[in-house]
Design a protein around this motif. Structure first.
Motif, mmCIF file in Angstrom:
data_model
loop_
_atom_site.group_PDB
_atom_site.id
_atom_site.type_symbol
_atom_site.label_atom_id
_atom_site.label_comp_id
_atom_site.label_asym_id
_atom_site.label_seq_id
_atom_site.Cartn_x
_atom_site.Cartn_y
_atom_site.Cartn_z
ATOM 1 N N UNK A 73 0.642 -1.180 -0.059
ATOM 2 C CA UNK A 73 -0.163 0.133 -0.002
ATOM 3 C C UNK A 73 0.842 1.122 -0.004
ATOM 4 N N UNK A 74 0.308 2.049 -0.812
ATOM 5 C CA UNK A 74 1.059 3.546 -0.843
ATOM 6 C C UNK A 74 0.947 4.252 0.508
ATOM 7 N N UNK A 75 0.044 4.214 1.292
ATOM 8 C CA UNK A 75 -0.591 4.916 2.335
ATOM 9 C C UNK A 75 -0.094 4.190 3.708
ATOM 10 N N UNK A 76 -0.298 5.203 4.651
ATOM 11 C CA UNK A 76 0.456 4.582 6.004
ATOM 12 C C UNK A 76 -0.615 3.865 6.810
ATOM 13 N N UNK A 77 -2.118 3.919 6.339
ATOM 14 C CA UNK A 77 -3.149 3.219 7.099
ATOM 15 C C UNK A 77 -4.046 2.489 5.872
ATOM 16 N N UNK A 78 -4.884 1.838 6.486
ATOM 17 C CA UNK A 78 -5.759 0.867 5.590
ATOM 18 C C UNK A 78 -7.224 0.655 6.585
ATOM 19 N N UNK A 79 -8.371 0.813 5.943
ATOM 20 C CA UNK A 79 -9.310 0.351 6.604
ATOM 21 C C UNK A 79 -9.842 -1.070 6.186
ATOM 22 N N UNK A 80 -10.250 -1.776 7.382
ATOM 23 C CA UNK A 80 -10.310 -3.269 7.218
ATOM 24 C C UNK A 80 -11.987 -3.241 7.724
ATOM 25 N N UNK A 81 -12.844 -3.568 6.340
ATOM 26 C CA UNK A 81 -14.402 -3.842 6.581
ATOM 27 C C UNK A 81 -14.570 -5.051 6.825
ATOM 28 N N UNK A 82 -15.565 -5.463 7.747
ATOM 29 C CA UNK A 82 -15.980 -6.896 7.741
ATOM 30 C C UNK A 82 -17.418 -7.020 8.026
ATOM 31 N N UNK A 83 -18.166 -7.598 7.560
ATOM 32 C CA UNK A 83 -19.783 -7.865 7.798
ATOM 33 C C UNK A 83 -20.240 -9.374 7.895
ATOM 34 N N UNK A 84 -21.591 -9.213 8.426
ATOM 35 C CA UNK A 84 -21.941 -10.632 8.566
ATOM 36 C C UNK A 84 -22.698 -11.154 7.289
ATOM 37 N N UNK A 85 -22.473 -12.471 7.250
ATOM 38 C CA UNK A 85 -23.018 -13.110 6.121
ATOM 39 C C UNK A 85 -24.480 -13.090 6.015
ATOM 40 N N UNK A 86 -25.187 -12.960 4.857
ATOM 41 C CA UNK A 86 -26.394 -13.028 4.509
ATOM 42 C C UNK A 86 -26.819 -14.286 4.494
ATOM 43 N N UNK A 87 -28.171 -14.563 5.464
ATOM 44 C CA UNK A 87 -28.626 -16.128 5.375
ATOM 45 C C UNK A 87 -29.738 -16.436 4.332
ATOM 46 N N UNK A 88 -29.897 -15.366 3.507
ATOM 47 C CA UNK A 88 -31.271 -15.402 2.663
ATOM 48 C C UNK A 88 -30.882 -16.712 1.426
ATOM 49 N N UNK A 89 -31.623 -17.321 1.265
ATOM 50 C CA UNK A 89 -31.649 -18.358 0.007
ATOM 51 C C UNK A 89 -31.426 -17.734 -1.217
#
Length: 534
Positions: A73-89
């Motif tokens: 990465x070129x920056x000194x920081x990064x954002x890590x995004x995590x979300x819950x999985x959709x349970x729908x069929x």
């Protein structure tokens, strides 16, 4: 009758059943059982990219799906995004949005970035496109196959502003010598891993940090350990201001303290040190050190030596060291008497000497033989100058040999090398132990015959320590000195300088300086005026 009733009831049941079936077939269908997809729960964290290399393997094992990991990465920081999985069929896709303002769900068009994930397990994203000093907002939009959507909660990260590099501490000191100006600067090393460059600024006015455009960059370096500079492009009697700007990879800068160094007068000068040869109320002799305008060093005689004491070691070498000179460009041994060459032995044994000019008067004392051996051991060139020779000491000087002349005769004193040294409009005459009869009168005769052009001098080194056998009135008239320098040891047994000689000099109008009373004294000239430092 009973049979008839059973038939009627059967027909009624069938008719009723028919009507029910008919009604059920003709009744319209009700609404479908459809709804928006299940909302994800979003978590966004900020981390420094320096920790990415050590945690990358673990993170990959946790993040499933379509994860694009950008390690460099070129920056000194990064954002890590995590979300819950959709349970729908009927899940269809995720889209994660990033914006510089909150309220993404109500205004998705304000987002500057969006990434789509088509796999239900693609529930993580690393944003490496963030920059320091900004706030970023994130939200995840989940779509199903019925083109219905739902939005996660909105989360944000605040990226700290970039920090400037650690400032250096600057020091500066004048280290020039004679007419050669030099300011030596040094500063502390930047401890930061993102160091990029040092810029050393110089100005003739203060407050470089407040007005860098008024200064010039005299040195720049991208080597973190290169923390010293010698500024040789300086003029005399001038204040110089310096400051170091340190830059990091983000092009942020910090400034050192500002130092100021004022240079002395750097006008080229001829400086003559008349060294006091005194020791234990006995020793006499000559020992004279010259520093030329081009910063060359020449020694005319070196005083005496006896037992463990040496004028050369005790007086001459410490003076050379104090001047920063570790060698001599030349030595003049005016004649072979011990009180003139004895101290030269210690000098020759301790510092390189390029050339020795010797009278060539034959002498066989143990001191003279030891002096010759020291010359040989030193590797110095050995020259015997004669009247009319010019010695190449400095392009700014004229160094004329006035005496001796062949044949040398039988008196060592009157075979002394006599030098007239001129720097522009100022002249010195160095006479060794020259006496009136057989020495001064030989030179005066040559002068009257036109064999010598001029022996006048602003400064006369008085012959033979001020003995009555030297410095006649006729000699003073020809030399016409403003200053008289007498090399003589305090308490010497010869009574030097003799009263009549001192009186003669004073009556003539010469200012008399003598080492037995004034100690070591200095005469220095810029070629026009003379200054005396007793």
């Amino acid at each position: 009758m009973e049979v008839l009733m059973r038939q009627i009831l059967s027909i009624f049941f069938l008719l009723t059943l028919f009507i029910v079936v008919l009604l059920s077939c003709s009744e319209p269908s009700g609404p479908l059982d459809v709804s928006n997809p299940t909302e994800s729960i979003l978590t966004v964290t900020l981390e420094e990219t320096s920790s990415l290399h050590t945690n990358a393997v673990n993170r990959v094992s946790v993040f499933a799906g379509e994860l694009e990991l950008e390690i460099d990465s070129k920056g000194d920081y990064q954002a890590v995004a995590v979300w819950t999985q959709c349970p729908d069929d009927n899940f269809s896709s995720y889209a994660i949005y990033r914006s510089g303002t909150p309220g993404i769900a109500s205004n998705p068009g304000s987002a500057d970035t969006s990434v789509v994930f088509s796999s239900v397990s693609g529930t993580a994203w690393i944003d490496t496109g963030i920059s320091e000093g900004n706030t970023y907002y994130y939200a995840v939009r989940t779509m199903n196959s019925d083109d219905l959507d739902s939005w996660s909660n909105e989360d944000s990260v605040v990226v700290p502003a970039a920090a400037p590099p650690s400032p250096s501490i600057l020091t500066g000191v004048y280290t020039g010598d004679g007419p050669f100006g030099q300011i030596t600067l040094g500063w502390t090393e930047c401890p930061d891993s993102d160091f990029y460059r040092y810029n050393l600024y110089r100005s003739n006015t203060p407050d470089i940090e407040g007005n860098p455009s008024s200064a010039e960059i005299v040195s720049t370096s991208e080597e973190i350990g290169n923390t010293a500079y010698e500024d040789n492009e300086v003029e005399g009697l001038t204040p110089y201001y310096y400051a170091v700007e340190t830059l990091n990879e983000s092009q942020l800068s910090s400034w050192s303290n500002e130092v100021s160094v004022t240079t002395p007068d750097l006008t080229p000068r001829l400086t003559v040190f008349f060294i006091d040869p005194s020791h234990n109320d006995y020793y006499s002799g000559d020992a004279i050190l010259l520093r030329t305008p081009d910063n060359n060093y020449y020694l005319i005689d070196g005083g005496d030596r006896a037992g463990s004491w040496s004028c050369g070691i005790e007086k001459v070498l410490p003076l050379l060291d104090s001047l920063g000179a570790d060698s001599l460009d030349g030595i003049v041994a005016t004649h072979p008497h011990s009180d003139h060459i004895g101290g030269l032995i210690g000098v020759l044994e301790n510092v390189p000497v390029a050339t020795v000019w010797d009278s060539g008067f034959p002498y066989s004392t143990a001191t003279y033989l030891a002096y010759l051996q020291a010359i040989d051991d030193n590797g110095s060139d050995f020259i015997t100058p004669r009247r009319g020779d010019l010695l190449n000491w400095d392009e700014n000087l004229t160094v004329e040999c006035i005496h001796p002349v062949e044949p040398l005769g039988g008196d060592a004193n009157n075979a002394s090398i006599v030098l007239r040294i001129t720097f522009e409009n100022v002249s010195f005459l160095f006479t060794g132990d020259l006496e009136t009869t057989g020495g001064e009168n030989v030179i005066l005769s040559a002068l009257s015959q036109g064999l010598i052009d001029d022996i006048s001098a602003d400064v006369l080194k008085v012959g033979h320590h001020g003995s009555s056998t030297s410095t006649s009135y006729s000699w003073l008239q020809a030399v016409d000195p403003d200053y008289a320098a007498i090399e003589v040891g305090y308490g010497n047994p010869y009574g030097h300088p003799h009263t009549e000689v001192v009186q003669r000099l004073e009556n003539y109008g010469a200012l008399v300086y003598r080492t037995d009373q004034d100690g070591t004294f200095i005469l220095s000239t810029d070629g026009n005026t003379l200054e005396v430092y007793p």
